[in-house]
Design a protein around this motif. Structure first.
Motif, PDB file in Angstrom:
ATOM      1  N   ALA A 143      47.969  33.692  26.524  1.00 43.68           N
ATOM      2  CA  ALA A 143      49.255  33.981  25.891  1.00 43.68           C
ATOM      3  C   ALA A 143      49.131  35.198  24.983  1.00 43.68           C
ATOM      4  O   ALA A 143      48.155  35.343  24.244  1.00 43.68           O
ATOM      5  N   ILE A 144      50.129  36.071  25.064  1.00 48.30           N
ATOM      6  CA  ILE A 144      50.291  37.171  24.112  1.00 48.30           C
ATOM      7  C   ILE A 144      51.672  36.977  23.504  1.00 48.30           C
ATOM      8  O   ILE A 144      52.689  37.350  24.104  1.00 48.30           O
ATOM      9  N   GLY A 145      51.707  36.357  22.358  1.00 49.01           N
ATOM     10  CA  GLY A 145      52.997  35.960  21.799  1.00 49.01           C
ATOM     11  C   GLY A 145      53.599  34.886  22.683  1.00 49.01           C
ATOM     12  O   GLY A 145      52.992  33.851  22.960  1.00 49.01           O
ATOM     13  N   LYS A 146      54.815  35.134  23.161  1.00 51.36           N
ATOM     14  CA  LYS A 146      55.480  34.185  24.045  1.00 51.36           C
ATOM     15  C   LYS A 146      55.296  34.533  25.518  1.00 51.36           C
ATOM     16  O   LYS A 146      55.817  33.850  26.397  1.00 51.36           O
ATOM     17  N   GLU A 147      54.547  35.604  25.784  1.00 53.17           N
ATOM     18  CA  GLU A 147      54.337  36.067  27.156  1.00 53.17           C
ATOM     19  C   GLU A 147      52.986  35.581  27.684  1.00 53.17           C
ATOM     20  O   GLU A 147      52.039  35.356  26.922  1.00 53.17           O
ATOM     21  N   ILE A 148      52.899  35.438  29.005  1.00 56.78           N
ATOM     22  CA  ILE A 148      51.647  35.017  29.658  1.00 56.78           C
ATOM     23  C   ILE A 148      51.113  36.179  30.482  1.00 56.78           C
ATOM     24  O   ILE A 148      51.829  36.770  31.296  1.00 56.78           O
ATOM     25  N   VAL A 149      49.841  36.510  30.262  1.00 55.38           N
ATOM     26  CA  VAL A 149      49.185  37.558  31.042  1.00 55.38           C
ATOM     27  C   VAL A 149      48.174  36.897  31.982  1.00 55.38           C
ATOM     28  O   VAL A 149      47.469  35.962  31.586  1.00 55.38           O
ATOM     29  N   ASP A 150      48.133  37.367  33.216  1.00 52.28           N
ATOM     30  CA  ASP A 150      47.204  36.865  34.235  1.00 52.28           C
ATOM     31  C   ASP A 150      46.229  37.986  34.580  1.00 52.28           C
ATOM     32  O   ASP A 150      46.648  39.062  35.010  1.00 52.28           O
ATOM     33  N   ILE A 151      44.933  37.742  34.371  1.00 56.14           N
ATOM     34  CA  ILE A 151      43.920  38.783  34.593  1.00 56.14           C
ATOM     35  C   ILE A 151      42.899  38.296  35.613  1.00 56.14           C
ATOM     36  O   ILE A 151      42.368  37.185  35.495  1.00 56.14           O
ATOM     37  N   THR A 152      42.637  39.118  36.601  1.00 53.66           N
ATOM     38  CA  THR A 152      41.688  38.810  37.668  1.00 53.66           C
ATOM     39  C   THR A 152      40.619  39.891  37.720  1.00 53.66           C
ATOM     40  O   THR A 152      40.917  41.073  37.548  1.00 53.66           O
ATOM     41  N   LEU A 153      39.388  39.486  37.971  1.00 53.05           N
ATOM     42  CA  LEU A 153      38.282  40.430  38.123  1.00 53.05           C
ATOM     43  C   LEU A 153      37.570  40.125  39.432  1.00 53.05           C
ATOM     44  O   LEU A 153      37.112  39.001  39.650  1.00 53.05           O
ATOM     45  N   ILE A 154      37.499  41.125  40.311  1.00 54.51           N
ATOM     46  CA  ILE A 154      36.919  40.956  41.643  1.00 54.51           C
ATOM     47  C   ILE A 154      35.767  41.944  41.827  1.00 54.51           C
ATOM     48  O   ILE A 154      35.882  43.111  41.453  1.00 54.51           O
ATOM     49  N   ALA A 155      34.682  41.475  42.413  1.00 52.40           N
ATOM     50  CA  ALA A 155      33.599  42.365  42.843  1.00 52.40           C
ATOM     51  C   ALA A 155      33.500  42.307  44.357  1.00 52.40           C
ATOM     52  O   ALA A 155      33.552  41.223  44.941  1.00 52.40           O
ATOM     53  N   ARG A 156      33.357  43.469  44.980  1.00 54.11           N
ATOM     54  CA  ARG A 156      33.166  43.554  46.434  1.00 54.11           C
ATOM     55  C   ARG A 156      31.847  44.285  46.689  1.00 54.11           C
ATOM     56  O   ARG A 156      31.712  45.469  46.352  1.00 54.11           O
ATOM     57  N   ARG A 157      30.897  43.600  47.269  1.00 53.52           N
ATOM     58  CA  ARG A 157      29.572  44.188  47.512  1.00 53.52           C
ATOM     59  C   ARG A 157      29.544  44.892  48.857  1.00 53.52           C
ATOM     60  O   ARG A 157      29.928  44.333  49.884  1.00 53.52           O
ATOM     61  N   CYS A 158      29.058  46.126  48.844  1.00 56.05           N
ATOM     62  CA  CYS A 158      28.946  46.906  50.074  1.00 56.05           C
ATOM     63  C   CYS A 158      27.772  46.394  50.921  1.00 56.05           C
ATOM     64  O   CYS A 158      26.716  46.050  50.395  1.00 56.05           O
ATOM     65  N   THR A 159      27.964  46.361  52.240  1.00 51.63           N
ATOM     66  CA  THR A 159      26.938  45.833  53.144  1.00 51.63           C
ATOM     67  C   THR A 159      26.052  46.929  53.740  1.00 51.63           C
ATOM     68  O   THR A 159      25.096  46.623  54.449  1.00 51.63           O
ATOM     69  N   ARG A 160      26.364  48.205  53.481  1.00 51.73           N
ATOM     70  CA  ARG A 160      25.661  49.296  54.160  1.00 51.73           C
ATOM     71  C   ARG A 160      24.186  49.404  53.739  1.00 51.73           C
ATOM     72  O   ARG A 160      23.342  49.804  54.522  1.00 51.73           O
ATOM     73  N   ARG A 161      23.896  49.097  52.485  1.00 55.15           N
ATOM     74  CA  ARG A 161      22.498  49.107  52.010  1.00 55.15           C
ATOM     75  C   ARG A 161      22.287  47.888  51.116  1.00 55.15           C
ATOM     76  O   ARG A 161      21.839  47.991  49.979  1.00 55.15           O
ATOM     77  N   ASN A 162      22.646  46.757  51.679  1.00 48.43           N
ATOM     78  CA  ASN A 162      22.601  45.504  50.936  1.00 48.43           C
ATOM     79  C   ASN A 162      21.162  45.006  50.819  1.00 48.43           C
ATOM     80  O   ASN A 162      20.334  45.280  51.679  1.00 48.43           O
ATOM     81  N   GLY A 163      20.884  44.279  49.739  1.00 52.29           N
ATOM     82  CA  GLY A 163      19.536  43.741  49.623  1.00 52.29           C
ATOM     83  C   GLY A 163      19.192  43.275  48.234  1.00 52.29           C
ATOM     84  O   GLY A 163      20.055  43.089  47.377  1.00 52.29           O
ATOM     85  N   THR A 164      17.903  43.077  48.013  1.00 50.39           N
ATOM     86  CA  THR A 164      17.404  42.567  46.740  1.00 50.39           C
ATOM     87  C   THR A 164      16.829  43.703  45.901  1.00 50.39           C
ATOM     88  O   THR A 164      16.519  44.774  46.404  1.00 50.39           O
ATOM     89  N   ARG A 165      16.664  43.431  44.637  1.00 49.31           N
ATOM     90  CA  ARG A 165      16.438  44.446  43.606  1.00 49.31           C
ATOM     91  C   ARG A 165      15.321  45.443  43.937  1.00 49.31           C
ATOM     92  O   ARG A 165      15.577  46.632  44.076  1.00 49.31           O
ATOM     93  N   MET A 166      14.083  45.001  44.062  1.00 45.72           N
ATOM     94  CA  MET A 166      12.985  45.943  44.289  1.00 45.72           C
ATOM     95  C   MET A 166      12.899  46.407  45.743  1.00 45.72           C
ATOM     96  O   MET A 166      12.269  47.424  46.032  1.00 45.72           O
ATOM     97  N   TRP A 167      13.539  45.654  46.651  1.00 46.19           N
ATOM     98  CA  TRP A 167      13.414  45.971  48.069  1.00 46.19           C
ATOM     99  C   TRP A 167      14.512  46.900  48.564  1.00 46.19           C
ATOM    100  O   TRP A 167      14.444  47.372  49.697  1.00 46.19           O
ATOM    101  N   ARG A 168      15.528  47.120  47.755  1.00 44.67           N
ATOM    102  CA  ARG A 168      16.572  48.079  48.103  1.00 44.67           C
ATOM    103  C   ARG A 168      16.877  48.921  46.880  1.00 44.67           C
ATOM    104  O   ARG A 168      17.533  48.487  45.945  1.00 44.67           O
ATOM    105  N   ARG A 169      16.362  50.142  46.888  1.00 38.67           N
ATOM    106  CA  ARG A 169      16.567  51.094  45.806  1.00 38.67           C
ATOM    107  C   ARG A 169      17.189  52.365  46.376  1.00 38.67           C
ATOM    108  O   ARG A 169      17.096  52.651  47.583  1.00 38.67           O
ATOM    109  N   GLY A 170      17.776  53.166  45.507  1.00 32.57           N
ATOM    110  CA  GLY A 170      18.227  54.493  45.906  1.00 32.57           C
ATOM    111  C   GLY A 170      19.208  54.485  47.056  1.00 32.57           C
ATOM    112  O   GLY A 170      20.016  53.575  47.214  1.00 32.57           O
TER     113      GLY A 170
END
Length: 596
Positions: free
Chosen positions: A208-235
């Motif tokens: 609520a902001i005063g008498k108004e209602i705000v709706d907030i969404t946060l989306i992440a979309r991961r790219c598949t072109r160089r997908n992987g795990t931290r040390m095994w996919r760099r750069g």
């Protein structure tokens, strides 16, 4: 404007799986009265049927409700169908329900293995084991009604003809997690079964902001072109696709208005790597440095084509190994800088340290003009475009996780305040901080977002998450960072190699072929045949623990200095012995011969 036009065939939202000894049958049970899909368990051939096969005492089926077909993978001798067995509604995207995949199931169509050679059976078993790892993939989301791979702006820009296409054909291939797995179903023209799945994060809240209602969404979309795990996919790869590339979209809906801001993150766009070798922070290696300008140019050309103007923010240190990478990034991008491409280096650790994250205001002052010029999407209550996002901020640190998430949350907060002022909810000087309920929920939103992205890439929640969640650093947060850092070390060295192979298999970066000269993935060499590396990790950790304990006691008894040196030497010695026997046995050997 946001509604998807009625297509010829809508996706089935509820299905019943019949498991017969020789075939699987997937029956739509959402009231559509459509044909069922039959899959042969020997050769994975598919066809639509009008009636469920008859049951008998020798053909007693197992029956289970499922919620979608993710796709199919072919290995050496068998194929494997992947289905969704559990889902959870986590909110809505522009009015459409969004579901999170809670459980996947792999259904083997491998009866042909009975006539396969022993070598084929062995290799098939190895690869099937990777599918068991893939079954645990986290952060998967889908919708039956709207295209989750597209931002609000791109959805709004879809033409009427495009809106008539099946969802999989509307999808952005970069963010379609099951793109490769859908190919067999596409070939069989099974549009109502083709469910697009995205990997990333999805969270929303109302406040609520005063008498108004705000709706907030946060989306992440991961790219598949160089997908992987931290040390095994760099750069980056030679085509300019970078590791841990994630598109983050913040959507605000209030009083009939819809506002959207898109940001992106991704590894530094040239060829570099860290080879896992049991050290806590393996050395950064720049590969083919002469190729860096060309790879960076390809990367930013692609970004400008998709997003417009680009502001690249580099948050890494100016010293040490990070400094070398940052210098290479700056020199690689220098020839292509223009009015549409800016580069800013901001040494996060030097300026903000580990507690003074409020100093990010220095960075905001440097980028405010870009944000003001390139803005965000704003639609009125009629779906008409009042404002358009013309550019994107691209943020990176080394992992594109912790420093990056803190920075992106700061930019998101500033832009949310501008949006709320634009639609007349906030006064000129009003801020999110002046609304306690909104402020707390907003911080949690970004903290959960950062944790999700981090878990997918590193295996642990984000570091520095306490600042994003509470607005300040806490003792508990610092302790959590220590535990998570140890967790990342363990995953890097002892499990991420297997996980990386599973990802490569799912995404089609490695395609199994019986004609290949394959080495079974589980072959071991060196000490791996006899050593248990989790045990080595425990010994090193124990040695470090006693080193720290002895140092803490040294102020009372100088003899503890000797013991701390002894424990440190033992820990280093164990790590050195393991490292000396070859990097490869820290993880399982890698799949090779990638898909071209």
């Amino acid at each position: 404007m946001m509604e998807r036009a009625e297509s010829c065939q809508k996706l089935y939202t509820r299905l019943r799986l019949w498991e017969f000894p020789d075939e699987y049958v997937i029956e739509p049970t959402d009231g559509s009265s459509a044909s069922s899909l039959k899959i042969n368990r020997a050769d994975a051939s598919m066809k639509l049927i009008d009636a469920i096969p008859e049951c008998s005492s020798v053909r007693v089926p197992k029956i289970q409700t499922i919620f979608g077909v993710v796709g199919m993978l072919k290995l050496v001798a068998g194929s494997y169908l992947i289905v969704i067995t559990e889902r959870e509604c986590v909110g809505s995207y522009l009015g459409h329900p969004i579901f999170k995949v809670m459980s996947l199931r792999i259904l083997p169509c491998d009866h042909s293995l009975k006539t396969s050679s022993p070598e084929q059976k062995k290799v098939e078993s190895e690869f099937a084991g990777l599918l068991k790892v893939a079954e645990k993939t986290c952060g998967l989301f889908f919708s039956y009604d709207t295209n989750l791979t597209l931002s609000a702006q791109r959805l709004n820009d879809l033409g009427d003809e495009s809106k008539l296409l099946p969802l999989w054909r509307q999808a952005e291939p970069r963010f379609l997690w099951n793109n490769y797995m859908l190919e067999v179903l596409i070939d069989n023209k099974l549009d109502p079964y083709l469910l697009p799945v995205v990997q990333g994060s999805f969270h929303n809240f109302q406040a609520a902001i005063g008498k108004e209602i705000v709706d907030i969404t946060l989306i992440a979309r991961r790219c598949t072109r160089r997908n992987g795990t931290r040390m095994w996919r760099r750069g980056a790869d030679p085509d300019g696709y970078v590791a841990n590339f994630v598109e983050t979209e913040q959507i605000v809906q209030m009083n009939g208005f819809t506002a959207s801001l898109v940001q992106v993150r991704g590894s530094m766009p040239f060829l570099w790597e860290q080879i896992v070798d049991l050290t806590y922070k393996p050395k950064f290696e720049i590969v083919k440095p002469e190729e860096a300008p060309r790879v960076a140019e390809r990367h930013f050309l692609d970004l400008r084509k998709k997003y417009g103007s680009v502001l690249a923010i580099d948050l890494v240190n100016t010293t040490g190994g990070e400094g070398r990478l940052s210098e290479k990034f700056a020199s690689a991008v220098q020839p292509i800088l223009s009015d549409d491409l800016r580069y800013i280096h901001f040494d996060f650790h030097k300026i903000c340290g580990h507690v003074h994250f409020e100093r990010l205001s220095i960075l905001y002052d440097q980028i405010a003009d870009f944000l003001d010029k390139n803005g965000y999407l704003l639609l009125n209550d009629k779906g008409e475009k009042m404002k358009e996002q013309l550019g994107v901020v691209r943020t990176n640190c080394i992992d594109c996780l912790d420093r990056t998430n803190v920075t992106q949350s700061m930019i998101g907060r500033k832009m949310l305040e501008l949006q709320l002022r634009r639609i007349g909810v906030f006064a000129a000087e009003e801020t999110i901080s002046s609304h306690t309920n909104l402020d707390e929920k907003y911080k949690i939103l970004w903290a959960n977002h950062g944790d999700d992205v981090s878990i997918q890439y590193s295996g642990t929640p984000a570091l520095k998450g306490d600042f994003v969640r509470y607005g300040k650093r806490t003792v508990q947060g610092i302790l959590n960072d220590f535990y998570n850092a140890l967790g990342r070390y363990y995953f890097n060295n002892f499990s991420d190699g297997t996980k990386q192979d599973a990802i490569d298999l799912l995404q089609g970066h490695y395609i199994v072929s019986v004609s290949r000269d394959m080495t079974p993935p589980s072959q071991k060499g060196g000490l791996e045949a006899v050593a248990h590396f989790p045990a080595a990790f425990c010994l090193v950790s124990l040695g470090l623990f006693f080193t720290i304990l002895s140092l803490s006691q040294a102020r009372y008894d100088l003899r503890h200095l000797f013991f701390s040196a002894l424990w440190a030497t033992i820990s280093i010695g164990i790590a050195a012995v393991v490292k000396a026997n070859g990097r490869i046995f820290c993880n399982r050997p890698r799949l090779h011969k990638p898909r071209r």
